[in-house]
Design a protein around this motif. Sequence first.
Motif, PDB file in Angstrom:
ATOM      1  N   ILE A  19      37.229  11.751 -39.358  1.00  0.00           N
ATOM      2  CA  ILE A  19      35.892  11.853 -39.850  1.00  0.00           C
ATOM      3  C   ILE A  19      35.297  10.635 -39.728  1.00  0.00           C
ATOM      4  CG2 ILE A  19      34.553  12.355 -41.760  1.00  0.00           C
ATOM      5  CD1 ILE A  19      37.108  14.153 -42.924  1.00  0.00           C
ATOM      6  N   GLU A  20      34.139  10.586 -39.082  1.00  0.00           N
ATOM      7  CA  GLU A  20      33.335   9.578 -38.739  1.00  0.00           C
ATOM      8  C   GLU A  20      31.976   9.599 -39.692  1.00  0.00           C
ATOM      9  OE1 GLU A  20      33.030   9.081 -34.668  1.00  0.00           O
ATOM     10  OE2 GLU A  20      35.125   8.308 -34.412  1.00  0.00           O
ATOM     11  N   ASP A  21      31.534   8.698 -40.360  1.00  0.00           N
ATOM     12  CA  ASP A  21      30.171   8.749 -41.223  1.00  0.00           C
ATOM     13  C   ASP A  21      30.034  10.196 -41.827  1.00  0.00           C
ATOM     14  OD1 ASP A  21      29.987   6.165 -40.714  1.00  0.00           O
ATOM     15  OD2 ASP A  21      28.441   6.464 -38.824  1.00  0.00           O
ATOM     16  N   GLY A  22      31.102  10.533 -42.242  1.00  0.00           N
ATOM     17  CA  GLY A  22      30.914  11.890 -43.008  1.00  0.00           C
ATOM     18  C   GLY A  22      31.048  13.234 -42.189  1.00  0.00           C
ATOM     19  N   ARG A  23      31.099  13.094 -40.836  1.00  0.00           N
ATOM     20  CA  ARG A  23      31.540  14.330 -40.150  1.00  0.00           C
ATOM     21  C   ARG A  23      32.402  14.328 -39.243  1.00  0.00           C
ATOM     22  NH1 ARG A  23      26.749  16.052 -35.343  1.00  0.00           N
ATOM     23  NH2 ARG A  23      27.323  18.242 -35.244  1.00  0.00           N
ATOM     24  N   VAL A  24      33.133  15.550 -39.203  1.00  0.00           N
ATOM     25  CA  VAL A  24      34.262  15.703 -38.151  1.00  0.00           C
ATOM     26  C   VAL A  24      34.142  15.352 -36.821  1.00  0.00           C
ATOM     27  CG1 VAL A  24      36.205  17.323 -37.509  1.00  0.00           C
ATOM     28  CG2 VAL A  24      35.441  17.258 -39.857  1.00  0.00           C
ATOM     29  N   ALA A 320      25.546  18.022 -28.091  1.00  0.00           N
ATOM     30  CA  ALA A 320      26.436  18.434 -27.011  1.00  0.00           C
ATOM     31  C   ALA A 320      27.639  17.369 -26.780  1.00  0.00           C
ATOM     32  CB  ALA A 320      25.697  18.572 -25.723  1.00  0.00           C
ATOM     33  N   ALA A 321      27.086  16.045 -26.948  1.00  0.00           N
ATOM     34  CA  ALA A 321      28.326  14.939 -26.838  1.00  0.00           C
ATOM     35  C   ALA A 321      29.306  14.915 -27.946  1.00  0.00           C
ATOM     36  CB  ALA A 321      27.555  13.693 -26.911  1.00  0.00           C
ATOM     37  N   HIS A 322      28.751  15.344 -29.068  1.00  0.00           N
ATOM     38  CA  HIS A 322      29.728  15.567 -30.235  1.00  0.00           C
ATOM     39  C   HIS A 322      30.606  16.643 -30.034  1.00  0.00           C
ATOM     40  CE1 HIS A 322      30.962  15.604 -34.628  1.00  0.00           C
ATOM     41  NE2 HIS A 322      30.732  16.977 -34.458  1.00  0.00           N
ATOM     42  N   ALA A 355      24.336   7.310 -23.910  1.00  0.00           N
ATOM     43  CA  ALA A 355      24.475   6.545 -25.543  1.00  0.00           C
ATOM     44  C   ALA A 355      25.284   7.281 -26.248  1.00  0.00           C
ATOM     45  CB  ALA A 355      23.082   6.075 -26.355  1.00  0.00           C
ATOM     46  N   ALA A 356      25.012   8.637 -26.101  1.00  0.00           N
ATOM     47  CA  ALA A 356      25.709   9.600 -27.178  1.00  0.00           C
ATOM     48  C   ALA A 356      27.535   9.651 -26.925  1.00  0.00           C
ATOM     49  CB  ALA A 356      25.262  11.000 -27.048  1.00  0.00           C
ATOM     50  N   VAL A 357      27.646   9.457 -25.744  1.00  0.00           N
ATOM     51  CA  VAL A 357      29.164   9.523 -25.335  1.00  0.00           C
ATOM     52  C   VAL A 357      29.792   8.432 -25.249  1.00  0.00           C
ATOM     53  CG1 VAL A 357      28.578  11.706 -23.729  1.00  0.00           C
ATOM     54  CG2 VAL A 357      28.549   9.462 -22.804  1.00  0.00           C
ATOM     55  N   ALA A 358      29.013   7.217 -25.442  1.00  0.00           N
ATOM     56  CA  ALA A 358      29.698   5.961 -25.633  1.00  0.00           C
ATOM     57  C   ALA A 358      30.862   5.680 -26.550  1.00  0.00           C
ATOM     58  CB  ALA A 358      28.581   4.819 -25.797  1.00  0.00           C
ATOM     59  N   SER A 359      30.769   6.287 -27.630  1.00  0.00           N
ATOM     60  CA  SER A 359      31.852   6.559 -28.560  1.00  0.00           C
ATOM     61  C   SER A 359      32.852   7.108 -28.358  1.00  0.00           C
ATOM     62  CB  SER A 359      31.341   6.646 -29.965  1.00  0.00           C
ATOM     63  OG  SER A 359      30.692   8.020 -29.847  1.00  0.00           O
ATOM     64  N   ASP A 360      33.087   7.852 -27.443  1.00  0.00           N
ATOM     65  CA  ASP A 360      34.145   8.687 -26.907  1.00  0.00           C
ATOM     66  C   ASP A 360      35.383   7.726 -26.449  1.00  0.00           C
ATOM     67  OD1 ASP A 360      35.863  10.591 -26.232  1.00  0.00           O
ATOM     68  OD2 ASP A 360      34.268  11.991 -25.624  1.00  0.00           O
ATOM     69  N   SER A 361      36.445   7.947 -26.837  1.00  0.00           N
ATOM     70  CA  SER A 361      37.472   7.117 -26.455  1.00  0.00           C
ATOM     71  C   SER A 361      38.121   7.578 -24.996  1.00  0.00           C
ATOM     72  CB  SER A 361      38.629   7.194 -27.542  1.00  0.00           C
ATOM     73  OG  SER A 361      39.249   8.459 -27.821  1.00  0.00           O
ATOM     74  N   VAL A 362      37.709   9.139 -24.653  1.00  0.00           N
ATOM     75  CA  VAL A 362      37.971   9.501 -23.558  1.00  0.00           C
ATOM     76  C   VAL A 362      36.735   9.172 -22.304  1.00  0.00           C
ATOM     77  CG1 VAL A 362      38.636  11.534 -22.247  1.00  0.00           C
ATOM     78  CG2 VAL A 362      39.296  11.399 -24.528  1.00  0.00           C
ATOM     79  N   LYS A 363      37.383   8.642 -21.182  1.00  0.00           N
ATOM     80  CA  LYS A 363      36.138   8.492 -20.182  1.00  0.00           C
ATOM     81  C   LYS A 363      35.375   9.515 -19.973  1.00  0.00           C
ATOM     82  CE  LYS A 363      35.884   6.379 -15.534  1.00  0.00           C
ATOM     83  NZ  LYS A 363      34.700   5.474 -15.884  1.00  0.00           N
ATOM     84  N   THR A 364      34.142   9.400 -20.284  1.00  0.00           N
ATOM     85  CA  THR A 364      33.169  10.425 -20.068  1.00  0.00           C
ATOM     86  C   THR A 364      31.939  10.114 -19.082  1.00  0.00           C
ATOM     87  OG1 THR A 364      33.659  11.272 -22.121  1.00  0.00           O
ATOM     88  CG2 THR A 364      31.663  12.051 -20.884  1.00  0.00           C
TER      89      THR A 364
END
Length: 397
Positions: A19-24, A320-322, A355-364
């Motif tokens: 959960i990040e900032d209150g969202r799964v 979509a990124a989420h 910018a939205a996919v930058a926090s994804d630990s999997v390369k996107t």
Amino acid sequence: MERKAVAAYVKDHPFLFVIEDGRVAEIHPIGSKKDTCVVGEIYIGKVKKVLPNIQAAFIEIRPGMECYCALSDAKQGFFTCKAGKKPLCVGDELVVQVKKEAAGTKQPAVTANISLQGAYCILSLTDQALGVSAKIEKKKREEIRTWLSECADTSFGIIVRTNAAALTKEELLLDIRKQEQSFQTLLDKAKTRTCFTCLKKAGFPGSAALLGLNEETLTSLIVEDPNLYESFRSYLESERPKLLDRLMRYEDALLPLHKLYSLEKELERALSEKIWMKSGAYLVIQPTEALTVIDVNSGKAIAGKNEQYLNINLEAAKEAAHQIRLRNLSGIILIDFINLSGEDERKALLSAMRAAVASDSVKTDVIDITKLELMEITRRKANVPLSEAVRKAGTKK
């Protein structure tokens, strides 16, 4: 960013929710059915077929369970029994690791380039590279590279993970030597074992989900079930001691953990085809055998002007990124946005998505927008999608 991990039973099966900032943001089923092979498991397999025309071999890791293996991943493996003089022959026995679980009609995939993954580094057998995670700040990354010069004599490839950024030189080198010793012990064990032996099981079912969590940003790990809590505690004591002080036992019988965070609804939403957004627009997410298609629809949103369409598209890009990360979608992903007009809008949308996919630990990678106004995205395959993982876990619908 506040990041916590919550382990609880949903539909009679344990899950780990990030959960990040209150969202799964991520959902990981803990464990799977006993008759499945799990990514990371290591076996002594036997080559059943070699097909040069498709550059592949099929290797049996259990009686009746044949797995796909690319020839490039097999020829330099660790053989326990050689049946012929060619690099790979029918009847050869070698050590292989499950690379991908079975998905749909596709068989599991294995590789002879086996690796051991720890919290701070990954050691591989045939890839001799020494590397450092690109997510570590540049100055620290260069410092770690100089530390790795002391490992130049190693017979394994080493990749330092993001979590290692907080380690001292002594701590990192000690962890690497520990991993090397474990790897060599596994190879020595393989020499004395028979075909189909499982040399390394997947281990504690929740460990795979925990490996990707950054120690610096994780604030708490909350577990409700007492047996599950003990499993997490034992794992952290031996593998991730720095996270022990963040492990918490949830004991409120009047308000179960899955109710507190509405985890059942979160899981159902992550498995549904349609996702509504705050504006009234919605996404339709449809995975296929070859790729995943995401369609953006204006729905109940008030639209009509270019600016309104752009706002809907920007909201859709973020959602979509989420969903891509939440559902663990991978491979080729195409997104059909609404009423794109002009190069400036395309650039704004591409920038927002990157910018939205930058926090994804999997390369996107966000590639581009085609002439048919479809955004092209690729995401590295990391285990099976959430829907497939839930099915394999045997979770009740």
